[in-house]
Design an enzyme around this catalytic site. Structure first.
Site, short mmCIF file in Angstrom:
data_model
loop_
_atom_site.label_atom_id
_atom_site.label_comp_id
_atom_site.label_asym_id
_atom_site.label_seq_id
_atom_site.Cartn_x
_atom_site.Cartn_y
_atom_site.Cartn_z
CG ASP A 48 -1.94 0.96 1.22
OD1 ASP A 48 -2.83 1.04 0.53
OD2 ASP A 48 -1.67 1.83 2.39
CD GLU A 62 -2.42 2.62 -3.27
OE1 GLU A 62 -3.38 2.98 -3.41
OE2 GLU A 62 -1.88 2.70 -2.21
#
Ligand code: CA
Length: 628
Positions: free
Chosen positions: A337, A366
């Site tokens: 993330d 990400e």
């Protein structure tokens, strides 16, 4: 500040600590256990307990040396650095902590690593990833909806509240996911997120991105053992598992945030404020220091303290936590993330270490950037000005996502309509390996694709056909297969999967349920489900789609034609994004088409003679396997 104290220095302080001696208690040793046989033999143990910091530690075990003992500002922490040499055998040894007349012991176990062909497989463009949000997919075990001592239970009426989805729900529906043609699942985070909520401001932590214990699965999802069992089951069924991780931040109620080891474990929000979310400042040659610092050091939101990975004790802790999960659970990959938000040198060190220990593993960062250039910057071996190498194999392809959504919705022009997709892919020379990009039409942070295409089933199918036949690693978001809708607000795009909850009126996990759902919503849900399944199943063994060359032609009249080809076979994809049926002259495709006489449309199963012109219906995709 980190105070490094050697064992001998600590011994000389012994007489002082004798005067202050109090019985200590060990609350945590992290990682809880470890393994022999890693390339990196250094092991950090974080020891947490009341006033443990002034204890003297010792270990007596063949092949294991206690190299360094570090006490820090907070006396409740002690960091031990062990050398687990290749002489160390799996087994249990005792760590002795002594202070004054008091002696505490802790048994620590080294396990043997598990090797299996179904573990740590990595993932690549031969895969099709199914992303699901554990709290929202299926509630297989209502008995874990409320856990005594945990802050939040289930509230079915409040959009930002937890809904009770869990690991059992995933495990029970693995066959459904497999039958849809998926080869991998990516779960939004499963760590404990025992956070106080404030629904008024949308602060619900069902999503899992505010960890309160990075070594424990949230008990409302299940136990660590259930998590591992579900992964094993998935892998035995032929589906890989990708775990979501976050090293940029944790939750304010993380146990170590409540009793910080040292002030610089996190960035001080009163100094740095919140992030500006402008990660372009990282590669922008003209970026101001103020903007860069705000990006990297600012807190993501008030409930998520920003970790300082430049603290070497924290960096080791985070890297080990990841290795622990990979080895413990057998996962095949990680989705990191907010990849650009932590310090970039830390992210590179983390990535590099994982890939050294697990060469077949894959990691997707990400990387939510606006442009191809700034996305490509994050992929390994990109020629950055500073010489920085991220080592990151896979990046999330937001530029292609944007092009697909815009391209399907806007009028066709010189560089609009499907041409937008053509031009975006044309910039692939910037990527080290665009075939490793994870590609998608929606995810847990984006407007659902059906809503993005204004609920037009034809455009929806065009997008899916493109996603599954262009280059990259496609990812489908749970519910897309049943045409779920929802805007960009968090609860809207993360609604429950029908049939996942006891008492659900419609069970979309079944064919009958999908038919009912389609009738109720007046949508061709069974047809779209089968459309996706047809391409997914076909794609599984199509090496030409996984690794074959991509040759595309400039869209004309909003018809985009491309070929996937290798020495064995050729697939022709025609996407008619226009409102009109057209006759397509084929002469301009002759460099690839010449010699081919027949085609089979894998979507309809129809075989036909390749003729010029080819009739192509409006808003329709053709996936043609060519033959001579
Ligand atoms: Ca549950």
């Amino acid at each position: 500040m980190i105070k490094r104290i050697s064992l001998t220095a600590l011994l000389s302080l012994f007489s002082v600590s004798l005067l202050l001696a109090q019985p200590a208690d060990i609350e945590r040793v992290e990682p809880e256990f470890w393994w022999t046989g890693f390339l990196e033999t250094e092991l950090q143990l974080l020891v947490y307990g009341d006033d443990i910091g002034s204890s003297r530690a010792s270990i007596d075990y063949p092949g294991v040396q206690l190299k360094q003992v570090i006490s820090v500002e907070n006396p409740n922490y002690l960091f031990l650095y062990l050398d687990v040499t290749d002489q160390a055998e799996p087994g249990t040894f005792t760590i002795t902590f002594s202070k004054g007349g008091e002696v505490l012991t802790h048994d620590y176990t080294l396990l043997e690593r598990e090797y299996s062909s179904t573990r740590h497989q990595g993932f690549d463009s031969s895969d099709l990833i199914y992303l699901l949000m554990p709290d929202r997919f299926a509630n297989g075990d209502p008995s874990n909806d409320e856990i005594p001592g945990m802050i939040e239970g289930v509230d079915m009426d409040e959009p930002y509240a937890r809904k009770g989805g869990d690991i059992k729900g995933i495990s029970d529906n693995l066959q459904y996911i497999k039958d849809l043609g998926m080869t991998a699942i990516w779960l939004n985070p499963t760590f404990e997120n025992d956070m106080p909520y404030n629904y008024e401001i949308g602060a619900g932590f069902y999503h899992g991105y505010a960890a309160t214990d990075m070594y424990k699965v949230d008990r409302r999802f299940g136990t660590n053992e259930e998590f591992v069992e579900m992964i094993r089951k998935s892998q035995e069924m032929g589906m890989k598992v990708i775990m979501d991780k976050i090293h940029n931040h944790v939750g304010t109620h993380h146990w170590f945030i409540k009793d910080l080891p040292m002030a610089d474990w996190i960035h001080d929000q009163s100094e740095v404020g919140n992030t500006n979310y402008r990660t372009d400042t990282i590669m922008d040659p003209y970026a101001s220091e103020a903007d860069f610092n705000a990006t990297v050091k600012g807190w993501f939101v008030d409930e998520m303290p920003d970790l300082n990975q430049r603290n070497p004790l924290l960096a080791d802790y985070l890297i080990q936590n990841t290795i622990w999960w990979i080895e413990y659970s057998g996962i095949d990959g990680i989705r990191m993330d907010t990849h650009p938000y932590p310090y970039q040198e830390y992210m590179a060190a983390w990535t590099r270490r994982l890939l050294q220990e697990y060469p077949d593993f894959n990691i997707v960062g990400e990387v939510w950037m606006q442009n191809v250039a700034t996305t490509a910057w994050w992929q390994y071996d990109f020629p950055t000005q500073s010489g920085y190498n991220s080592y990151l194999p896979s990046v999330t392809d937001f530029p292609l996502y944007r092009s697909i959504v815009s391209g399907l919705n806007e009028d066709a022009g010189w560089d609009t309509g499907l041409a937008r997709i053509y031009y975006t892919l044309g910039q692939d020379f910037l990527y080290t390996d665009p075939y490793l990009n994870v590609i998608f039409v929606d995810n847990h942070d984006l407007t659902r694709f059906m809503t993005s295409v204004n609920e037009d089933p034809a455009k929806f199918k065009l997008g899916l056909a493109l996603l599954l036949t262009t280059r990259g690693i496609p990812q489908i978001y749970y519910g897309t297969e049943i045409m779920k809708m929802g805007g960009a607000n968090d609860p809207d795009k993360r609604r429950l999967f029908p049939g996942g909850w006891p008492g659900d009126e419609i069970n979309a996990f079944t064919e009958e349920g999908r038919r009912e759902l389609g009738e109720k919503r007046n949508l061709p849900i069974p047809e779209v489900f089968n459309y996706l399944k047809t391409i997914s199943e076909w794609r599984k063994d199509k090496e030409v789609i996984h690794t074959g060359d991509l040759t595309h032609f400039i869209p004309e009249n909003n018809v985009y034609v491309y070929f996937r080809h290798n020495s064995e076979e050729t697939v022709m994809v025609i996407l008619n994004g226009s409102d009109e049926a057209q006759y397509l002259e084929t002469a301009r495709f002759n460099e690839i088409l010449s010699g081919y006489k027949k085609a089979i449309n894998i979507l309809s199963g129809k075989t036909f003679e390749l003729e010029s012109p080819l009739y192509v219906s409006e808003h329709t995709a053709y996936i043609l396997e060519l033959s001579k």
